[in-house]
Design a protein around this motif. Structure first.
Motif, PDB file in Angstrom:
ATOM      1  N   UNK A 214       0.836  -1.200   0.000  1.00 23.42           N
ATOM      2  CA  UNK A 214       0.000   0.000   0.000  1.00 23.42           C
ATOM      3  C   UNK A 214       0.871   1.251   0.000  1.00 23.42           C
ATOM      4  N   UNK A 215       1.922   1.231   0.809  1.00 21.30           N
ATOM      5  CA  UNK A 215       2.830   2.375   0.848  1.00 21.30           C
ATOM      6  C   UNK A 215       3.468   2.600  -0.525  1.00 21.30           C
ATOM      7  N   UNK A 216       3.887   1.514  -1.158  1.00 13.55           N
ATOM      8  CA  UNK A 216       4.487   1.635  -2.480  1.00 13.55           C
ATOM      9  C   UNK A 216       3.528   2.212  -3.508  1.00 13.55           C
ATOM     10  N   UNK A 217       2.283   1.774  -3.473  1.00 14.73           N
ATOM     11  CA  UNK A 217       1.295   2.294  -4.420  1.00 14.73           C
ATOM     12  C   UNK A 217       1.012   3.769  -4.162  1.00 14.73           C
ATOM     13  N   UNK A 218       0.964   4.160  -2.900  1.00 15.10           N
ATOM     14  CA  UNK A 218       0.759   5.576  -2.581  1.00 15.10           C
ATOM     15  C   UNK A 218       1.911   6.430  -3.088  1.00 15.10           C
ATOM     16  N   UNK A 219       3.091   5.821  -3.197  1.00 19.31           N
ATOM     17  CA  UNK A 219       4.256   6.531  -3.734  1.00 19.31           C
ATOM     18  C   UNK A 219       4.284   6.503  -5.262  1.00 19.31           C
ATOM     19  N   UNK A 220       3.259   5.885  -5.863  1.00 22.72           N
ATOM     20  CA  UNK A 220       3.186   5.843  -7.322  1.00 22.72           C
ATOM     21  C   UNK A 220       4.016   4.750  -7.953  1.00 22.72           C
ATOM     22  N   UNK A 221       4.334   3.707  -7.193  1.00 19.50           N
ATOM     23  CA  UNK A 221       5.205   2.649  -7.690  1.00 19.50           C
ATOM     24  C   UNK A 221       4.394   1.504  -8.295  1.00 19.50           C
ATOM     25  N   UNK A 222       5.134   0.537  -8.855  1.00 17.83           N
ATOM     26  CA  UNK A 222       4.540  -0.666  -9.423  1.00 17.83           C
ATOM     27  C   UNK A 222       4.641  -1.788  -8.407  1.00 17.83           C
ATOM     28  N   UNK A 223       3.555  -2.503  -8.218  1.00 19.18           N
ATOM     29  CA  UNK A 223       3.526  -3.697  -7.368  1.00 19.18           C
ATOM     30  C   UNK A 223       3.225  -4.883  -8.262  1.00 19.18           C
ATOM     31  N   UNK A 224       4.011  -5.949  -8.140  1.00 19.98           N
ATOM     32  CA  UNK A 224       3.850  -7.130  -8.993  1.00 19.98           C
ATOM     33  C   UNK A 224       3.441  -8.326  -8.136  1.00 19.98           C
ATOM     34  N   UNK A 225       2.352  -8.998  -8.534  1.00 23.62           N
ATOM     35  CA  UNK A 225       1.808 -10.104  -7.748  1.00 23.62           C
ATOM     36  C   UNK A 225       1.458 -11.269  -8.676  1.00 23.62           C
ATOM     37  N   UNK A 226       1.881 -12.476  -8.290  1.00 24.07           N
ATOM     38  CA  UNK A 226       1.453 -13.695  -8.973  1.00 24.07           C
ATOM     39  C   UNK A 226       0.126 -14.126  -8.365  1.00 24.07           C
ATOM     40  N   UNK A 227      -0.882 -14.331  -9.211  1.00 23.95           N
ATOM     41  CA  UNK A 227      -2.226 -14.573  -8.672  1.00 23.95           C
ATOM     42  C   UNK A 227      -2.986 -15.599  -9.491  1.00 23.95           C
ATOM     43  N   UNK A 228      -2.334 -16.723  -9.798  1.00 22.75           N
ATOM     44  CA  UNK A 228      -3.014 -17.701 -10.646  1.00 22.75           C
ATOM     45  C   UNK A 228      -3.160 -19.074 -10.006  1.00 22.75           C
ATOM     46  N   UNK A 229      -2.748 -19.243  -8.741  1.00 23.57           N
ATOM     47  CA  UNK A 229      -2.820 -20.558  -8.128  1.00 23.57           C
ATOM     48  C   UNK A 229      -4.079 -20.706  -7.272  1.00 23.57           C
ATOM     49  N   UNK A 230      -4.323 -21.943  -6.829  1.00 26.51           N
ATOM     50  CA  UNK A 230      -5.522 -22.237  -6.061  1.00 26.51           C
ATOM     51  C   UNK A 230      -5.591 -21.380  -4.800  1.00 26.51           C
ATOM     52  N   UNK A 231      -6.745 -20.749  -4.584  1.00 33.26           N
ATOM     53  CA  UNK A 231      -6.912 -19.854  -3.448  1.00 33.26           C
ATOM     54  C   UNK A 231      -7.591 -20.488  -2.249  1.00 33.26           C
ATOM     55  N   UNK A 232      -7.789 -21.820  -2.283  1.00 32.01           N
ATOM     56  CA  UNK A 232      -8.413 -22.490  -1.151  1.00 32.01           C
ATOM     57  C   UNK A 232      -9.925 -22.308  -1.143  1.00 32.01           C
ATOM     58  N   UNK A 233     -10.538 -22.897  -0.119  1.00 30.25           N
ATOM     59  CA  UNK A 233     -11.993 -22.844  -0.024  1.00 30.25           C
ATOM     60  C   UNK A 233     -12.524 -21.430   0.205  1.00 30.25           C
ATOM     61  N   UNK A 234     -11.682 -20.545   0.739  1.00 29.15           N
ATOM     62  CA  UNK A 234     -12.116 -19.168   0.997  1.00 29.15           C
ATOM     63  C   UNK A 234     -11.775 -18.226  -0.143  1.00 29.15           C
ATOM     64  N   UNK A 235     -11.264 -18.772  -1.241  1.00 29.39           N
ATOM     65  CA  UNK A 235     -10.953 -17.937  -2.393  1.00 29.39           C
ATOM     66  C   UNK A 235     -12.205 -17.569  -3.173  1.00 29.39           C
ATOM     67  N   UNK A 236     -12.011 -16.824  -4.247  1.00 28.87           N
ATOM     68  CA  UNK A 236     -13.111 -16.420  -5.120  1.00 28.87           C
ATOM     69  C   UNK A 236     -13.195 -17.414  -6.271  1.00 28.87           C
ATOM     70  N   UNK A 237     -14.380 -17.987  -6.489  1.00 25.36           N
ATOM     71  CA  UNK A 237     -14.554 -18.983  -7.538  1.00 25.36           C
ATOM     72  C   UNK A 237     -15.038 -18.315  -8.820  1.00 25.36           C
ATOM     73  N   UNK A 238     -14.292 -18.588  -9.897  1.00 27.63           N
ATOM     74  CA  UNK A 238     -14.638 -18.024 -11.203  1.00 27.63           C
ATOM     75  C   UNK A 238     -14.257 -19.039 -12.276  1.00 27.63           C
TER      76      UNK A 238
END
Length: 298
Positions: free
Chosen positions: A184-208
């Motif tokens: 959050x601090x990095x984004x407020x500074x106008x930076x780029x945040x990189x996240x891998x988000x393609x693996x199983x999110x468990x039973x509490x994840x979002x199903x799509x």
């Protein structure tokens, strides 16, 4: 895998020796060695091979024949071997290397600049596709260093070495402590945040939907966007041939401005999986099929 002093010492020694060799080899030879190593792993890891085959068949069904699946599996292992050798060569990778071996897809830089002009930072959402480790390297060498959210590996010495390589060009890895606060601090500074988000999110994840089946995905990336106002741009580094790559930054995900937080996160995850599936269908051997992507599916 739990760390064992003897095992880790051997693996660390092998990693350092492999890295030293990779840095001296011409890029085409380096990925050639990686492909050969991947072919060997194809035979040495039958369990991984079975998991990948099951996932491929779950996704594509009868679209491919059994011999075609066999060739796809071999290519998958070979691509991972190429990626491993490129990661091993990271200390020797510089701007000249990126200029020679990485094509930037038309419109990608313009999309990034436009997103950054909003002053709220940008979130790169990526998957285990192509050589995903090159995203932070290419960006930093092109003048766009990122904060990279990463999971710590099971072997501390190897984890420190990988972190050193990932940060060697100017990007920074965020793993421990309070990663969301740092992002959050990095984004407020106008930076780029990189996240891998393609693996199983468990039973509490979002199903799509993903390849016609509901897949669970962790909601954190989209929730971070809603909290900060940062746009989410899908990013892909696709291997074209040998050491030649293409980096594409897609248009920002369309996340509705109205609705409940749950509905908006659902829409963001759905939009991302649609983009990811498009790339995986086009380049099926460049995605990490070893992961049980539908493990939590109903």
């Amino acid at each position: 895998m739990k760390a064992n002093f003897f095992t880790e010492s051997i693996l660390f020694w092998l990693a350092k020796k492999t890295s030293a060799a990779a840095q001296k080899l011409p890029p085409a030879w380096n990925v050639g060695v990686g492909a050969a190593a991947g072919s060997l792993l194809y035979w040495l890891l039958p369990g991984r091979r079975v998991t990948a085959r099951d996932n491929l068949r779950a996704a594509f069904g009868s679209y491919y024949t059994p011999p075609e699946y066999d060739q796809m599996l071999l290519s998958l292992f070979q691509n991972l071997g190429r990626m491993f050798m490129e990661v091993a060569a990271i200390p020797a990778i510089n701007r000249d290397y990126v200029d020679q071996w990485v094509e930037i897809a038309p419109g990608s830089r313009e999309r990034l600049e436009k997103a950054l002009s909003g002053g709220k930072g940008v979130i790169f959402i990526a998957g285990h596709f192509g050589n995903w480790e090159m995203i932070g390297i290419i960006g930093a060498l092109r003048g766009y260093p990122a904060l990279m959210l990463a999971r710590e590996q099971g072997f501390p010495k190897l984890n420190r070495l990988l972190t050193e390589y990932r940060e060697s060009k100017g990007s920074r890895v965020v793993t421990k402590g309070f990663p969301v606060r740092e992002l959050i601090r990095g984004l407020k500074e106008g930076r780029i945040v990189s996240i891998l988000a393609d693996q199983d999110g468990g039973k509490n994840g979002v199903f799509a939907p993903f390849f016609g089946r509901l897949a669970s995905t962790a909601p954190g990336t989209i929730a971070l966007s809603l909290r900060t106002g940062a746009l989410v741009l899908p990013v892909f580094v696709t291997r074209l041939q040998g050491p030649l790559h293409n980096l594409t930054i897609e248009e920002p995900l369309q996340i509705p401005a109205q609705g409940t937080e749950e509905e908006r996160i659902q829409a963001g995850i759905t939009a991302y999986l649609e983009v990811l599936e498009k790339y995986v269908r086009r380049f099926p051997t460049q995605w990490l099929w070893f992961h049980r992507r539908w493990k939590s599916s109903p």
